[in-house]
Design a protein around this motif. Structure first.
Motif, mmCIF file in Angstrom:
data_model
loop_
_atom_site.group_PDB
_atom_site.id
_atom_site.type_symbol
_atom_site.label_atom_id
_atom_site.label_comp_id
_atom_site.label_asym_id
_atom_site.label_seq_id
_atom_site.Cartn_x
_atom_site.Cartn_y
_atom_site.Cartn_z
ATOM 1 N N ARG A 96 0.827 -1.207 0.000
ATOM 2 C CA ARG A 96 0.000 0.000 0.000
ATOM 3 C C ARG A 96 0.866 1.264 0.000
ATOM 4 N NH1 ARG A 96 -5.494 -1.232 1.890
ATOM 5 N NH2 ARG A 96 -5.693 0.868 2.766
ATOM 6 N N ASP A 100 0.782 4.083 -2.961
ATOM 7 C CA ASP A 100 0.409 5.439 -2.561
ATOM 8 C C ASP A 100 1.564 6.418 -2.760
ATOM 9 O OD1 ASP A 100 -1.556 7.246 -1.369
ATOM 10 O OD2 ASP A 100 -0.160 7.357 0.304
ATOM 11 N N HIS A 104 0.707 9.499 -4.964
ATOM 12 C CA HIS A 104 0.522 10.772 -4.269
ATOM 13 C C HIS A 104 1.721 11.698 -4.406
ATOM 14 C CE1 HIS A 104 -1.515 13.409 -1.508
ATOM 15 N NE2 HIS A 104 -0.441 13.488 -0.743
ATOM 16 N N TYR A 393 -7.728 7.077 -7.969
ATOM 17 C CA TYR A 393 -7.005 7.860 -6.957
ATOM 18 C C TYR A 393 -7.533 9.293 -6.915
ATOM 19 C CZ TYR A 393 -3.323 11.072 -5.453
ATOM 20 O OH TYR A 393 -2.637 12.108 -4.869
ATOM 21 N N PHE A 396 -10.971 9.774 -5.201
ATOM 22 C CA PHE A 396 -10.969 9.615 -3.746
ATOM 23 C C PHE A 396 -10.173 10.714 -3.035
ATOM 24 C CE2 PHE A 396 -12.546 5.400 -4.569
ATOM 25 C CZ PHE A 396 -13.167 5.017 -3.394
ATOM 26 N N GLU A 397 -9.185 11.274 -3.703
ATOM 27 C CA GLU A 397 -8.259 12.201 -3.044
ATOM 28 C C GLU A 397 -8.887 13.584 -2.874
ATOM 29 O OE1 GLU A 397 -4.697 13.147 -1.142
ATOM 30 O OE2 GLU A 397 -5.530 11.237 -1.790
ATOM 31 N N SER A 415 -13.121 15.685 -1.769
ATOM 32 C CA SER A 415 -12.821 14.861 -2.928
ATOM 33 C C SER A 415 -13.949 14.986 -3.946
ATOM 34 C CB SER A 415 -12.659 13.402 -2.513
ATOM 35 O OG SER A 415 -13.890 12.894 -2.019
ATOM 36 N N GLN A 426 -14.100 6.459 5.661
ATOM 37 C CA GLN A 426 -12.864 5.760 6.007
ATOM 38 C C GLN A 426 -12.349 4.891 4.873
ATOM 39 O OE1 GLN A 426 -11.182 6.331 8.846
ATOM 40 N NE2 GLN A 426 -12.761 7.855 9.301
ATOM 41 N N SER A 428 -10.555 4.177 1.520
ATOM 42 C CA SER A 428 -9.571 4.831 0.681
ATOM 43 C C SER A 428 -9.556 4.191 -0.707
ATOM 44 C CB SER A 428 -8.176 4.721 1.317
ATOM 45 O OG SER A 428 -7.716 3.381 1.259
ATOM 46 N N TYR A 429 -8.845 4.826 -1.610
ATOM 47 C CA TYR A 429 -8.734 4.261 -2.949
ATOM 48 C C TYR A 429 -7.966 2.951 -2.946
ATOM 49 C CZ TYR A 429 -3.842 5.730 -3.588
ATOM 50 O OH TYR A 429 -2.484 5.868 -3.490
ATOM 51 N N ASP A 431 -8.283 0.687 -0.593
ATOM 52 C CA ASP A 431 -9.308 -0.308 -0.258
ATOM 53 C C ASP A 431 -10.152 -0.632 -1.475
ATOM 54 O OD1 ASP A 431 -8.507 -0.277 2.452
ATOM 55 O OD2 ASP A 431 -9.758 1.488 2.820
#
Length: 435
Positions: A96, A100, A104, A393, A396-397, A415, A426, A428-429, A431
């Motif tokens: 993860r 990320d 990111h 991504y 969700f961000e 987002s 809770q 996230s992308y 998940d």
């Protein structure tokens, strides 16, 4: 009696289900593991164990894995951990963190692997951060190719989630489209095409095509957006550049949709014409007089173009166009704007309320950091999987709270999913991708 087809889960529901599965797996007791996962019987016994030594972010640790034997189905099974990935030398948190970090931070695969190696093995850059720390007892050998394989696996998960990805999430009736060219292996050129909701900023799953002048490429793009949940019949307006393929597709398949010509691209087209006209008007003059003439012509023509493109209603735009055509040097620019006049002002119609006058060009700003000109992806399939991963991504961000000097955010701290009325909470992308 026939059973109905199960409705596909949207991307938030997928992520919530995956997160719940991890929580359930982490909460299983010793008694729960006595139940055979194959037949469901509890007539089982312990059947030895083996040790795994996965890498965590804080180093390598031994993990004992208990095995069980089922008397009913006469098969063995091992206890699973939510922290580990089956068949991997690295824990789930490393997978993860790698995905990320690349998404990111927007850095290269090599640097992503280098930073993670430094953390896990207390080596390389860690020695720069902590020069007095003792040397590592065991080095880590995480490679960029491994990170690339994880990213491509996440891209495959994104590809599998296209159907129904944004189903049930509020959407508007206006969208924007744009494309970004990339170079693959062997100097092959491909273009990534995307559709964006003009109000919420939701990105529908993009595609990779050979070019944007074909109506077939745009048809594939909108068919994929429909598969993801876009209501094509409710669509009213589309913002685009001058791509002829999109215009041909709209005329053939979606006659009820209005096309808004991107004002930024129009400015880029007429800007060169204004410069050439100003240079020609300044020919034969001295340096100072030529500079003054160029400035005056540019200011006059640019001011009239501004009044047309930035008009608040059709009457104001028509009056400015008449002034531009009457200008001694404005006929060439006026002719171009007259041909695109109706498509430049579609965003003023109540029918297309919320339509943006510019294409979502700024979305590529973040994608370019991860594209590496396509060289890391090498093929059409990998490039498309990378773009699908990036789109999830982005949805969700949340946008940052503070605006920059030249960059402002319409919905700071939210987002695209939250703006569309479906805050992920809770989830996230990562998940949603099942990483």
């Amino acid at each position: 009696i026939t059973q109905g087809v199960a409705k596909p889960m949207n991307i938030i529901e997928r992520g919530r289900k995956f997160l719940q599965s991890l929580q359930e797996l982490a909460g299983r007791s010793a008694w729960d593991w006595k139940r055979c996962p194959k037949c469901g019987d509890t007539l089982t016994i312990k059947n030895g164990s083996y040790t795994r030594r996965p890498w965590y972010l804080d180093g390598r640790k031994p993990e004992r894995v208990q095995r069980h034997w089922c008397h009913t189905c006469r098969s063995s099974y091992s206890e699973q951990s939510a922290l580990l990935v089956r068949g991997s030398w690295y824990a789930r948190e490393v997978h993860r963190a790698a995905v990320d970090h690349w998404q990111h931070v927007g850095t290269s695969l090599r640097r992503t692997a280098e930073v993670l190696r430094s953390w896990m093995g207390r080596q390389e850059r860690w020695r720069l951060w902590r020069p007095l720390a003792p040397p590592s007892s065991e080095p880590c050998y995480l490679a960029a190719s491994t990170v690339h394989r994880w990213l491509d696996g996440a891209g495959k998960s994104a590809q599998a989630s296209v159907e129904g990805q944004l189903t049930g999430i509020q959407q508007t009736q206006v969208v924007g489209t744009d494309g970004l060219w990339a170079k693959l292996k062997g100097k092959t050129k491909r273009v990534v095409l995307l559709v964006v909701d003009s109000v919420s900023g939701l990105i529908y799953p993009p595609i990779v095509a050979k070019g944007e002048e074909s109506a077939g490429a745009w048809q594939r793009l909108f068919e994929r957006a429909k598969q993801a949940g876009l209501d094509m019949d409710a669509l009213r307006g589309v913002t685009s550049d001058g791509a002829k393929g999109l215009l041909a597709y709209l005329r053939q398949k979606m006659q009820w949709v209005q096309q808004q010509r991107c004002t930024w691209h129009m400015w880029r087209n007429v800007g060169g014409t204004i410069t050439r006209i100003a240079d020609k008007a300044a020919e034969g003059l001295s340096d100072e007089a030529a500079a003054q003439m160029r400035k005056r012509v540019k200011d006059e023509l640019s001011g009239l173009v501004h009044q047309i493109i930035d008009a608040q209603d059709y009457a104001q735009a028509e009056a400015a166009l008449a002034l531009l055509l009457a200008h001694p040097l404005g006929a060439p620019i006026g002719k171009v704007l007259n041909e695109e006049f109706d498509r430049l002002l579609v965003h003023l119609l109540d029918y297309c309320h919320g339509l943006q006058p510019v294409t979502p060009e700024w979305y590529w700003r973040d994608f370019r950091l991860r594209l590496s000109h396509g060289r890391n992806h090498r093929s059409d399939q990998r490039l498309e999987r990378a773009s699908l991963l990036w789109a999830i991504y982005h949805n969700f961000e949340p946008a940052q709270w503070r605006s920059e000097r030249k960059r402002h955010y319409r919905y700071p701290g939210q987002s695209a999913l939250a703006v569309a009325g479906a805050p992920p909470g809770q989830v996230s992308y990562l998940d949603a991708l099942g990483v």
